[in-house]
Motif scaffolding. Structure first.
Motif, short mmCIF file in Angstrom:
data_model
loop_
_atom_site.label_atom_id
_atom_site.label_comp_id
_atom_site.label_asym_id
_atom_site.label_seq_id
_atom_site.Cartn_x
_atom_site.Cartn_y
_atom_site.Cartn_z
N GLY A 1 0.78 -1.23 0.00
CA GLY A 1 0.00 0.00 0.00
C GLY A 1 0.81 1.27 0.00
O GLY A 1 0.24 2.37 -0.02
N THR A 2 2.14 1.17 0.02
CA THR A 2 2.98 2.39 0.06
C THR A 2 4.16 2.26 -0.91
O THR A 2 5.30 2.57 -0.56
N SER A 3 3.89 1.83 -2.12
CA SER A 3 4.97 1.56 -3.07
C SER A 3 5.81 2.79 -3.38
O SER A 3 7.04 2.71 -3.48
N ALA A 4 5.17 3.95 -3.56
CA ALA A 4 5.92 5.16 -3.88
C ALA A 4 6.83 5.55 -2.72
O ALA A 4 8.00 5.90 -2.91
N TYR A 5 6.29 5.49 -1.51
CA TYR A 5 7.07 5.83 -0.32
C TYR A 5 8.22 4.84 -0.14
O TYR A 5 9.36 5.23 0.11
N ASN A 6 7.91 3.54 -0.27
CA ASN A 6 8.96 2.53 -0.17
C ASN A 6 10.07 2.78 -1.18
O ASN A 6 11.26 2.76 -0.84
N ALA A 7 9.69 3.02 -2.43
CA ALA A 7 10.68 3.22 -3.49
C ALA A 7 11.56 4.43 -3.19
O ALA A 7 12.78 4.38 -3.37
N SER A 8 10.95 5.52 -2.74
CA SER A 8 11.71 6.74 -2.46
C SER A 8 12.68 6.53 -1.30
O SER A 8 13.83 7.01 -1.35
N LYS A 9 12.26 5.82 -0.27
CA LYS A 9 13.10 5.67 0.92
C LYS A 9 14.20 4.62 0.72
O LYS A 9 15.29 4.76 1.27
N PHE A 10 13.93 3.58 -0.07
CA PHE A 10 14.99 2.67 -0.44
C PHE A 10 16.04 3.41 -1.27
O PHE A 10 17.25 3.18 -1.14
N ALA A 11 15.59 4.31 -2.14
CA ALA A 11 16.51 5.08 -2.97
C ALA A 11 17.38 6.00 -2.11
O ALA A 11 18.59 6.13 -2.36
N VAL A 12 16.79 6.63 -1.11
CA VAL A 12 17.57 7.50 -0.21
C VAL A 12 18.64 6.69 0.50
O VAL A 12 19.79 7.14 0.64
N ARG A 13 18.27 5.51 0.94
CA ARG A 13 19.25 4.66 1.63
C ARG A 13 20.43 4.33 0.72
O ARG A 13 21.61 4.50 1.09
N GLY A 14 20.16 3.87 -0.51
CA GLY A 14 21.24 3.53 -1.43
C GLY A 14 22.09 4.73 -1.79
O GLY A 14 23.32 4.64 -1.85
N PHE A 15 21.44 5.86 -2.02
CA PHE A 15 22.16 7.09 -2.35
C PHE A 15 23.08 7.50 -1.22
O PHE A 15 24.25 7.85 -1.46
N THR A 16 22.59 7.46 0.01
CA THR A 16 23.37 7.92 1.15
C THR A 16 24.52 6.98 1.47
O THR A 16 25.62 7.41 1.85
N GLU A 17 24.29 5.68 1.32
CA GLU A 17 25.37 4.74 1.58
C GLU A 17 26.49 4.89 0.55
O GLU A 17 27.68 4.79 0.88
N THR A 18 26.12 5.16 -0.70
CA THR A 18 27.13 5.43 -1.72
C THR A 18 27.88 6.72 -1.40
O THR A 18 29.12 6.79 -1.50
N LEU A 19 27.14 7.75 -0.99
CA LEU A 19 27.76 9.03 -0.62
C LEU A 19 28.76 8.84 0.50
O LEU A 19 29.89 9.37 0.45
N ARG A 20 28.38 8.09 1.52
CA ARG A 20 29.28 7.87 2.66
C ARG A 20 30.58 7.20 2.21
O ARG A 20 31.68 7.59 2.63
N GLN A 21 30.46 6.21 1.34
CA GLN A 21 31.66 5.52 0.87
C GLN A 21 32.56 6.47 0.07
O GLN A 21 33.79 6.44 0.23
N GLU A 22 31.97 7.30 -0.77
CA GLU A 22 32.77 8.23 -1.56
C GLU A 22 33.47 9.24 -0.66
O GLU A 22 34.64 9.56 -0.86
N LEU A 23 32.77 9.75 0.35
CA LEU A 23 33.36 10.73 1.27
C LEU A 23 34.49 10.10 2.09
O LEU A 23 35.49 10.76 2.38
#
Length: 279
Positions: free
Chosen positions: A153-175
């Motif tokens: 029932g929350t596919s858009a929210y799930n998709a956006s928050k999974f994306a934030v997680r992946g984006f931030t974990e990549t950012l942390r590794q680059e930094l």
């Protein structure tokens, strides 16, 4: 970053909930603030509360839709100019939307992604040069417990928050590789007692899941057990510890553990449990 005294923090979604509490607690620790929200009245109330707590800190505020990339970059530039530096960006703004995958319209799904995910991307890219220049910076991106597990029932929210997680974990590794004096943390709140549930959009497609759309907001809000004050405190503790991930609330901790133990089977357990409680 062991303390926030005389630092400068930029916060999106500062007009209520966790954003407001982050502003309050940072100000109490001597941190100057650049605040933004799409809700001008809520933002003004946050400024009033913060000034009552500590009138010695410098506060600037800006009405802002984080989905507007140029506006976010302009805000970042103005914040750095007004304060002389920026040390922290809390990409906290977000919205929720309830619908089955079959039932949503593209515009509704896109709006959730534009705010919850692209808002984080815009905020990160806009402020990162200023954080590097400060010599001591931190990016704090709000994902969700629904960035760890998915629920019906929350596919858009799930998709956006999974994306934030992946984006931030990549950012942390680059930094980490760059060793530039800037770090990043992904925040995963469980149910926080904010207005996000009651302000969310719900459509009639949830009836196919056995849910009553007219009561779905209240049912969801009833599951929220952690206060914004507690959540903000845990986030700031995570920043001081330079944590890669911050889980907020016992529900977030349980969900994370369940996903680790039952990476596939959790979907059956969560789906049945959540829908039963919502009904």
């Amino acid at each position: 970053m062991k303390n926030f005294k005389n630092k400068v923090a930029a916060i999106t979604g500062a007009g209520s909930g966790m954003g407001r509490e982050l502003a309050i607690q940072l100000a109490e620790q001597g941190c100057h603030l650049a605040l933004s929200d799409v809700n001008e009245s809520g933002l003004a109330e946050t400024v009033r509360i913060v000034k009552n707590r500590n009138n010695s800190v410098i506060i600037t505020n800006q009405k802002l839709d984080v989905a507007d990339r140029s506006a976010v970059f302009q805000w970042a530039s103005q914040a750095a100019k007004d304060h002389g530096k920026v040390n922290l960006i809390f990409n906290n703004a977000g919205i929720a939307f309830g619908s089955t995958i079959e039932g949503f319209e593209e515009k509704d799904f896109k709006r959730v992604i534009d705010i919850n995910f692209w808002g984080v991307v815009h905020g990160t890219q806009a402020f990162l040069p200023y954080l590097k220049t400060s010599g001591e910076g931190h990016v704090i991106n709000t994902s969700s417990v629904f960035g760890i597990i998915a629920v019906p029932g929350t596919s858009a929210y799930n998709a956006s928050k999974f994306a934030v997680r992946g984006f931030t974990e990549t950012l942390r590794q680059e930094l980490d590789v760059m060793k530039c004096g800037v770090s990043a943390t992904s925040v995963h709140p469980g149910g926080i007692q904010t207005a996000i549930a009651k302000s969310s959009q719900i459509n009639e497609s949830l009836k196919s899941l056995g849910l009553d759309p007219s009561h779905a907001k209240d049912k969801m809000a009833a599951q929220f057990i952690t206060t914004p004050k507690k959540a903000a405190s845990m986030i700031l503790k995570g920043v001081r510890k330079n944590s890669r991930r911050v889980l907020i609330g016992p529900d977030a901790g349980f969900a994370d553990l369940m996903q680790r133990i039952f990476p596939g089977a959790y979907q059956v357990l969560v789906g049945k449990l959540l829908l039963r409680r919502m009904r």
